[in-house]
Design an enzyme around this catalytic site. Sequence first.
Site, PDB file in Angstrom:
ATOM      1  N   ASP A  91       0.826  -1.211   0.000  1.00 47.05           N
ATOM      2  CA  ASP A  91       0.000   0.000   0.000  1.00 47.05           C
ATOM      3  C   ASP A  91       0.864   1.267   0.000  1.00 47.05           C
ATOM      4  O   ASP A  91       0.378   2.359   0.307  1.00 47.05           O
ATOM      5  CB  ASP A  91      -0.901   0.029   1.239  1.00 47.05           C
ATOM      6  N   ASP A 237      -6.373  -8.427  14.240  1.00 44.90           N
ATOM      7  CA  ASP A 237      -5.861  -9.767  14.521  1.00 44.90           C
ATOM      8  C   ASP A 237      -6.576 -10.390  15.725  1.00 44.90           C
ATOM      9  O   ASP A 237      -6.988 -11.553  15.687  1.00 44.90           O
ATOM     10  CB  ASP A 237      -4.347  -9.729  14.748  1.00 44.90           C
TER      11      ASP A 237
END
Length: 276
Positions: A91, A237
């Site tokens: 990105d 996560d």
Amino acid sequence: MPEILAFILLGIYLLGMVLIFIYSLAQGHLLLFFFKEKRNPQPTPSNPSELPQITVQLPLFNEMYVAERLIDAVSKLNYPSEKLEIQILDDSTDQTKELIQEKLKEYPTINFQYIHRTDRKGFKAGALKEGLEVAKGEFIAIFDSDFIPDPNFLLQTIPWFSDSKVGMVQSRWTHLNQHYSLLTRLQAFALDAHFLIEQMGRNRQGAFINFNGTGGIWRKETILDAGNWHDDTLTEDLDLSYRAQRKGWKFIYRPEVESPAELPPIMSAIKSQQFR
């Protein structure tokens, strides 16, 4: 009035002491199971007769100083090349993307898939989710940019998926620059306490543990069954970990499988890391 205030303060003090005592008992309970695991570790399952297809995901954002080192490290993974796909989920908005594309020319025989997004929707979670849509692997290993994966990481973790209910295997983070300064020593101490005592203690007693964002490998089916990566939280996560375990998937923590990484050497680097 002063007596009432004194009783209120005394009550607050006693409540605080009780909470600290309960927390200490909980930590002692984890320590007990940590020693049980140390004395009688689980035997490593045998390798599967046929190795599965694996996708390694490397989420990057403006990591020009470590991107090339990461590519060099994953190029050394000990696994059949025809069953290994490596996604670089980039990105970046700086020259990292040019550095990566130039570096990949050194490895024409390795199945690198370079995926660059101009719209950073969802940030890391969004990048992982988009990569998952085109991933060919039955299992998904994830490494952040400051890690140097062990060449045998995949061969050490895949045997644990012989149990069809195992959805994720987490390795232990180790530290490349632990002795650089007092700051890195303190960070290493805190991380070791989490990875050794907390993760081992919880895993031994069958309690929920979490994927630590990197240095782990997922069964792709588990991610999809749990609802995929969500970008509406800063801890994607942890969020996915608990959603998956609530669905009945088992997580495995293996302290003997090490994933080396660099610790931020100065306070400004820590702030920058946490901000990202």
